[in-house]
Design a protein around this motif. Structure first.
Motif, PDB file in Angstrom:
ATOM      1  N   PRO A  90      59.854  51.670  40.624  1.00  0.00           N
ATOM      2  CA  PRO A  90      61.111  51.143  40.089  1.00  0.00           C
ATOM      3  C   PRO A  90      61.062  51.043  38.563  1.00  0.00           C
ATOM      4  O   PRO A  90      60.088  50.497  38.018  1.00  0.00           O
ATOM      5  CB  PRO A  90      61.223  49.765  40.739  1.00  0.00           C
ATOM      6  CG  PRO A  90      60.376  49.843  41.964  1.00  0.00           C
ATOM      7  CD  PRO A  90      59.264  50.783  41.633  1.00  0.00           C
ATOM      8  N   PRO A  91      62.070  51.539  37.866  1.00  0.00           N
ATOM      9  CA  PRO A  91      62.060  51.478  36.396  1.00  0.00           C
ATOM     10  C   PRO A  91      61.958  50.064  35.853  1.00  0.00           C
ATOM     11  O   PRO A  91      61.375  49.835  34.791  1.00  0.00           O
ATOM     12  CB  PRO A  91      63.397  52.124  36.018  1.00  0.00           C
ATOM     13  CG  PRO A  91      63.777  52.956  37.206  1.00  0.00           C
ATOM     14  CD  PRO A  91      63.248  52.222  38.385  1.00  0.00           C
ATOM     15  N   SER A  92      62.510  49.108  36.616  1.00  0.00           N
ATOM     16  CA  SER A  92      62.505  47.723  36.127  1.00  0.00           C
ATOM     17  C   SER A  92      61.127  47.079  36.224  1.00  0.00           C
ATOM     18  O   SER A  92      60.812  46.157  35.466  1.00  0.00           O
ATOM     19  CB  SER A  92      63.515  46.893  36.924  1.00  0.00           C
ATOM     20  OG  SER A  92      63.214  46.951  38.318  1.00  0.00           O
ATOM     21  N   SER A 111      67.012  58.004  44.985  1.00  0.00           N
ATOM     22  CA  SER A 111      66.936  56.916  43.999  1.00  0.00           C
ATOM     23  C   SER A 111      66.570  55.582  44.643  1.00  0.00           C
ATOM     24  O   SER A 111      66.859  54.518  44.088  1.00  0.00           O
ATOM     25  CB  SER A 111      68.274  56.786  43.257  1.00  0.00           C
ATOM     26  OG  SER A 111      69.332  56.541  44.174  1.00  0.00           O
ATOM     27  N   GLY A 113      63.884  54.185  44.747  1.00  0.00           N
ATOM     28  CA  GLY A 113      63.001  53.425  43.877  1.00  0.00           C
ATOM     29  C   GLY A 113      63.762  52.525  42.913  1.00  0.00           C
ATOM     30  O   GLY A 113      63.192  51.592  42.353  1.00  0.00           O
ATOM     31  N   SER A 114      65.058  52.794  42.747  1.00  0.00           N
ATOM     32  CA  SER A 114      65.903  51.934  41.911  1.00  0.00           C
ATOM     33  C   SER A 114      66.700  50.945  42.748  1.00  0.00           C
ATOM     34  O   SER A 114      67.041  49.868  42.295  1.00  0.00           O
ATOM     35  CB  SER A 114      66.870  52.800  41.081  1.00  0.00           C
ATOM     36  OG  SER A 114      66.149  53.638  40.207  1.00  0.00           O
ATOM     37  N   GLY A 115      66.976  51.325  43.996  1.00  0.00           N
ATOM     38  CA  GLY A 115      67.710  50.413  44.854  1.00  0.00           C
ATOM     39  C   GLY A 115      68.264  51.108  46.085  1.00  0.00           C
ATOM     40  O   GLY A 115      68.534  52.307  46.076  1.00  0.00           O
ATOM     41  N   SER A 207      67.832  46.273  46.833  1.00  0.00           N
ATOM     42  CA  SER A 207      66.758  46.426  45.849  1.00  0.00           C
ATOM     43  C   SER A 207      65.939  47.667  46.187  1.00  0.00           C
ATOM     44  O   SER A 207      66.214  48.350  47.170  1.00  0.00           O
ATOM     45  CB  SER A 207      65.875  45.176  45.875  1.00  0.00           C
ATOM     46  OG  SER A 207      65.306  45.008  47.182  1.00  0.00           O
ATOM     47  N   PRO A 208      64.923  48.004  45.379  1.00  0.00           N
ATOM     48  CA  PRO A 208      64.087  49.176  45.688  1.00  0.00           C
ATOM     49  C   PRO A 208      63.462  49.088  47.080  1.00  0.00           C
ATOM     50  O   PRO A 208      63.141  48.001  47.573  1.00  0.00           O
ATOM     51  CB  PRO A 208      63.005  49.124  44.605  1.00  0.00           C
ATOM     52  CG  PRO A 208      63.655  48.419  43.467  1.00  0.00           C
ATOM     53  CD  PRO A 208      64.540  47.386  44.096  1.00  0.00           C
TER      54      PRO A 208
END
Length: 239
Positions: A90-92, A111, A113-115, A207-208
């Protein structure tokens, strides 16, 4: 004289050719036993190989998650829809997701991994153990992680598994490096048939989410003394 010489040359060449051909099956067997089984395209079935010689241990078969067709990657599939390889953590929280050599996170969309939508995602891998002339003992084992948490079960085998989840307290956190789940199963010598590994991953919020598996299958061929072939005695004779 010339004819006799030609015949001798022919038989000599033939003998060399036959000797070379006789050695090819042994080389082919050794190469075949050392190769990772290739799953059929589009399916989630990994078919193991048969032992060609007694008393041997075949090369480990890796059952990692990752890109289709990659070496050491098994065809794990999401039951409810397409399965995607995730490009990274996840980028965050780039350092949050666990990593395992030779394995890549997979998820329900590119995607994830982002959500992704909250809910339960079920992944499966089927391992087919063929019926072979030389039986083998099969062991399946490894580690897995899930975002937010995951649990593995199996059909066709008795599986010992711990969930991928954080320490006691709030649920989730099964994606951290130290919060993996272990799994292990040993199939008795001579077992044949399907074994299905199922991993249920819970995404507790929008969420991821994803699954990471690092595992292998080991096959140990029976020894010469195992499972002797029965001999039919002549009428009137006893052992």
């Amino acid at each position: 004289m010339k004819t006799l010489t030609n015949r001798r040359a022919f038989f000599s060449h033939s003998a060399i050719t036959l000797a070379a051909l006789a050695s090819m099956p042994l080389l082919a067997v050794a190469q075949d036993e050392g190769r990772q089984p290739v799953p059929p395209p589009g399916g989630n079935v990994l078919v193991l190989k048969c032992c060609q010689c007694t008393g041997r241990e075949l090369a480990d078969v890796l059952i990692n998650t990752g890109p289709t067709g990659a070496i050491g990657v098994a065809p794990w599939k999401l039951v409810s829809g397409p399965t995607f390889v995730l490009p990274g953590p996840p980028p965050s929280i780039p350092t949050a997701w666990a990593s395992a050599s030779g394995s890549t996170w997979i998820g329900p969309n590119p995607s994830a991994g982002s959500g992704a939508t909250a809910g339960t995602y079920v992944y499966q891998l089927r391992i087919q153990v063929p019926k072979c002339h030389i039986p083998s003992t099969v062991t399946i084992k490894g580690k897995y992680w899930g975002d937010d948490e995951a649990v593995m079960t199996a059909t066709g085998a008795t599986l010992s598994a711990t969930p991928a989840v954080g320490p006691p307290g709030p649920p989730g956190w099964g994606f951290l490096q130290n919060n993996f789940g272990n799994f292990s199963a040993t199939l008795p010598q001579g077992f044949s048939g399907p074994v299905t590994l199922t991993v249920t991953v819970k995404n507790l919020g929008n969420s991821p989410t994803g699954l990471l598996v690092s595992g292998l299958v080991m096959q140990r061929c029976a020894s010469d003394g195992a499972n002797p072939v029965p001999i039919d005695l002549p009428p009137g004779k006893t052992e």
